[in-house]
Design a protein around this motif. Sequence first.
Motif, PDB file in Angstrom:
ATOM      1  N   LEU A  84     124.910  29.794  -2.855  1.00 13.80           N
ATOM      2  CA  LEU A  84     124.934  30.358  -1.496  1.00 13.80           C
ATOM      3  C   LEU A  84     124.964  29.273  -0.432  1.00 13.80           C
ATOM      4  CD1 LEU A  84     124.065  33.031  -2.837  1.00 13.80           C
ATOM      5  CD2 LEU A  84     122.244  33.183  -1.144  1.00 13.80           C
ATOM      6  N   GLY A  85     125.759  29.490   0.609  1.00 12.31           N
ATOM      7  CA  GLY A  85     125.690  28.648   1.785  1.00 12.31           C
ATOM      8  C   GLY A  85     125.272  29.534   2.954  1.00 12.31           C
ATOM      9  N   TYR A  86     124.544  28.970   3.897  1.00 18.57           N
ATOM     10  CA  TYR A  86     124.051  29.777   5.014  1.00 18.57           C
ATOM     11  C   TYR A  86     124.167  28.964   6.291  1.00 18.57           C
ATOM     12  CZ  TYR A  86     120.674  32.477   7.841  1.00 18.57           C
ATOM     13  OH  TYR A  86     120.060  33.204   8.824  1.00 18.57           O
ATOM     14  N   MET A  87     124.946  29.477   7.209  1.00 16.70           N
ATOM     15  CA  MET A  87     125.044  28.839   8.512  1.00 16.70           C
ATOM     16  C   MET A  87     124.306  29.719   9.512  1.00 16.70           C
ATOM     17  SD  MET A  87     128.457  27.970  10.644  1.00 16.70           S
ATOM     18  CE  MET A  87     128.377  27.778  12.425  1.00 16.70           C
ATOM     19  N   PRO A  88     123.097  29.310   9.896  1.00 21.93           N
ATOM     20  CA  PRO A  88     122.317  30.169  10.801  1.00 21.93           C
ATOM     21  C   PRO A  88     122.862  30.136  12.218  1.00 21.93           C
ATOM     22  CG  PRO A  88     121.085  28.195  10.259  1.00 21.93           C
ATOM     23  CD  PRO A  88     122.394  28.088   9.546  1.00 21.93           C
ATOM     24  N   ARG A 120     132.587  14.071  -0.684  1.00 17.16           N
ATOM     25  CA  ARG A 120     132.397  15.438  -0.196  1.00 17.16           C
ATOM     26  C   ARG A 120     132.188  15.449   1.326  1.00 17.16           C
ATOM     27  NH1 ARG A 120     133.932  20.147  -0.575  1.00 17.16           N
ATOM     28  NH2 ARG A 120     132.464  21.752   0.022  1.00 17.16           N
ATOM     29  N   ILE A 121     131.354  14.542   1.803  1.00 14.31           N
ATOM     30  CA  ILE A 121     131.070  14.479   3.249  1.00 14.31           C
ATOM     31  C   ILE A 121     132.344  14.114   4.014  1.00 14.31           C
ATOM     32  CG2 ILE A 121     129.810  13.177   5.026  1.00 14.31           C
ATOM     33  CD1 ILE A 121     127.423  13.121   3.076  1.00 14.31           C
ATOM     34  N   ASP A 122     133.095  13.161   3.486  1.00 12.65           N
ATOM     35  CA  ASP A 122     134.361  12.775   4.151  1.00 12.65           C
ATOM     36  C   ASP A 122     135.305  13.973   4.223  1.00 12.65           C
ATOM     37  OD1 ASP A 122     133.449  10.280   4.512  1.00 12.65           O
ATOM     38  OD2 ASP A 122     134.641   9.338   2.936  1.00 12.65           O
ATOM     39  N   LEU A 149     129.503  21.146  12.771  1.00 16.39           N
ATOM     40  CA  LEU A 149     128.676  20.308  11.899  1.00 16.39           C
ATOM     41  C   LEU A 149     127.807  21.196  11.006  1.00 16.39           C
ATOM     42  CD1 LEU A 149     127.485  17.631  10.980  1.00 16.39           C
ATOM     43  CD2 LEU A 149     126.037  17.612  13.017  1.00 16.39           C
ATOM     44  N   GLN A 150     127.298  22.248  11.605  1.00 11.96           N
ATOM     45  CA  GLN A 150     126.454  23.171  10.833  1.00 11.96           C
ATOM     46  C   GLN A 150     127.256  23.847   9.712  1.00 11.96           C
ATOM     47  OE1 GLN A 150     122.969  23.906  12.587  1.00 11.96           O
ATOM     48  NE2 GLN A 150     123.432  26.049  12.887  1.00 11.96           N
ATOM     49  N   LEU A 151     128.519  24.174  10.037  1.00 14.05           N
ATOM     50  CA  LEU A 151     129.370  24.779   9.001  1.00 14.05           C
ATOM     51  C   LEU A 151     129.581  23.776   7.867  1.00 14.05           C
ATOM     52  CD1 LEU A 151     131.271  26.997   7.918  1.00 14.05           C
ATOM     53  CD2 LEU A 151     133.104  26.004   9.306  1.00 14.05           C
ATOM     54  N   ALA A 152     129.879  22.521   8.239  1.00 16.55           N
ATOM     55  CA  ALA A 152     130.094  21.497   7.201  1.00 16.55           C
ATOM     56  C   ALA A 152     128.831  21.337   6.352  1.00 16.55           C
ATOM     57  CB  ALA A 152     130.482  20.173   7.860  1.00 16.55           C
ATOM     58  N   ALA A 153     127.671  21.340   6.994  1.00 14.23           N
ATOM     59  CA  ALA A 153     126.408  21.175   6.259  1.00 14.23           C
ATOM     60  C   ALA A 153     126.183  22.342   5.302  1.00 14.23           C
ATOM     61  CB  ALA A 153     125.247  21.046   7.243  1.00 14.23           C
ATOM     62  N   ALA A 154     126.594  23.555   5.733  1.00 10.42           N
ATOM     63  CA  ALA A 154     126.402  24.739   4.881  1.00 10.42           C
ATOM     64  C   ALA A 154     127.334  24.721   3.670  1.00 10.42           C
ATOM     65  CB  ALA A 154     126.638  26.008   5.699  1.00 10.42           C
ATOM     66  N   LEU A 155     128.377  23.875   3.750  1.00  9.95           N
ATOM     67  CA  LEU A 155     129.376  23.844   2.663  1.00  9.95           C
ATOM     68  C   LEU A 155     129.208  22.651   1.737  1.00  9.95           C
ATOM     69  CD1 LEU A 155     132.534  24.744   4.791  1.00  9.95           C
ATOM     70  CD2 LEU A 155     131.496  26.166   3.019  1.00  9.95           C
ATOM     71  N   VAL A 156     128.213  21.807   2.033  1.00  9.66           N
ATOM     72  CA  VAL A 156     128.154  20.503   1.363  1.00  9.66           C
ATOM     73  C   VAL A 156     127.984  20.627  -0.155  1.00  9.66           C
ATOM     74  CG1 VAL A 156     125.661  20.051   1.604  1.00  9.66           C
ATOM     75  CG2 VAL A 156     127.296  18.162   1.723  1.00  9.66           C
ATOM     76  N   HIS A 157     127.354  21.681  -0.609  1.00  7.23           N
ATOM     77  CA  HIS A 157     127.090  21.836  -2.053  1.00  7.23           C
ATOM     78  C   HIS A 157     128.125  22.751  -2.712  1.00  7.23           C
ATOM     79  CE1 HIS A 157     125.248  24.997   0.177  1.00  7.23           C
ATOM     80  NE2 HIS A 157     124.987  25.699  -0.898  1.00  7.23           N
ATOM     81  N   LEU A 162     129.386  32.332   1.220  1.00  8.56           N
ATOM     82  CA  LEU A 162     128.912  31.731   2.462  1.00  8.56           C
ATOM     83  C   LEU A 162     128.519  32.814   3.462  1.00  8.56           C
ATOM     84  CD1 LEU A 162     128.673  29.000   4.009  1.00  8.56           C
ATOM     85  CD2 LEU A 162     130.976  29.428   4.867  1.00  8.56           C
ATOM     86  N   PHE A 163     127.304  32.710   3.980  1.00  4.31           N
ATOM     87  CA  PHE A 163     126.854  33.598   5.058  1.00  4.31           C
ATOM     88  C   PHE A 163     126.931  32.813   6.361  1.00  4.31           C
ATOM     89  CE2 PHE A 163     124.734  35.226   1.306  1.00  4.31           C
ATOM     90  CZ  PHE A 163     124.937  36.590   1.428  1.00  4.31           C
ATOM     91  N   VAL A 164     127.614  33.383   7.336  1.00  3.10           N
ATOM     92  CA  VAL A 164     127.791  32.683   8.607  1.00  3.10           C
ATOM     93  C   VAL A 164     127.347  33.623   9.725  1.00  3.10           C
ATOM     94  CG1 VAL A 164     129.384  31.207   9.856  1.00  3.10           C
ATOM     95  CG2 VAL A 164     129.948  31.859   7.543  1.00  3.10           C
TER      96      VAL A 164
END
Length: 330
Positions: A84-88, A120-122, A149-157, A162-164
């Motif tokens: 799961l990814g979560y972008m609050p 992955r970060i790049d 940035l928050q979206l990228a952080a939610a996708l890092v793994h 994905l919950f946005v």
Amino acid sequence: MQAHAGQSLIQLQQVTKRFGDRDVVRDVSWNIQPGEIFGIVGPSGCGKTTTVRLMTGVYIPTTGSVSVLGKNPATFNAHDREQLGYMPQLFVLYPNLNVVENMRFAASMYGVSLTKRRKRIDELLDFVELDQARRTLAGNISGGMQRRLQLAAALVHEPELLFVDEPTAGIDPVLRGRFWDQFKELKAMGKSLVVTTQYVNEVAYCDRVAVMRDGQLLLVDTPDGLRRRALGSDVLTIRVDAEDLRNAVRILSRHQLVLGIERPHNAPLGSMMVYVDDASTALPELLAALATDPTIDTRQVGEYNPPFDDIFITLMERLEQPESKEQINA
Ligand SMILES: Nc1ncnc2c1ncn2[C@@H]1O[C@H](COP(=O)(O)OP(=O)(O)OP(=O)(O)O)[C@@H](O)[C@H]1O
């Protein structure tokens, strides 16, 4: 962890969440399928965030059941959570760390291995177009950049689902469109997304949409389905030379595929709104019918696609009328 074949990715069954003596979410049921962009739309305070929190296991339903990837999310272990990814809605990153440091922090939180981390970060900073800002403090970038940035952080793994939560609130229309482009790219990569929004026009980007009001689910439908519910059928716009309108109306009104014809106000002379069951099959047939009278000069044809702002106004007006409630919820 994966949903079994044929099983929904997310299932809500008669879910109610009560805070104090108030049902903030009431009797909500839906099934979300793998690979969907599922939108939740409704005004501020209608219960979108609470519903997302129920699906991520942050809240436990007062009554009803929630299943995500075949499991109750409140019982997820660390491995389950990795799916799961979560972008609050609110910015939860570190303003005193720069963009890339925030990404590294998110990667370490999710246990992304050091070997994978850099690449992955790049990739992600490229994806959200923040590559140029990698050394800027997160507190010093614009609100729209913080969201990205928050979206990228939610996708890092590399989550599957994905919950946005309201990614586009308060940002300009161009950036909003860019967010939806990114969601479509994620869908194309095979991800599933649940996205909340207050902007009704954004439902056009979703595969299906849940419309909520006052904690209740009013309906779930595709964007086309919402349009049809509001208009009652598909609608074609046909414009002929003004002098030919009488003849055209005569031919079309007798045609078996035509449910009705209206002459719209404020439209150019010779314009008609033609109500049909299915626009794509009716359009060529109606053109062929008009062509049987060689004096008719057909100037323009197309499907009538009013903006979703208008569609929602119509849907909400219909919901206010008790006798049409059943039809809306069908
Ligand atoms: N923990 C809580 N305790 C009590 N009331 C809450 C709690 N969380 C949310 N609410 C209330 O529940 C209602 C729905 O809130 P929620 O945040 O789910 O709505 P929303 O549609 O996401 O709105 P917004 O877009 O403003 O975030 C609101 O009236 C809110 O004040």
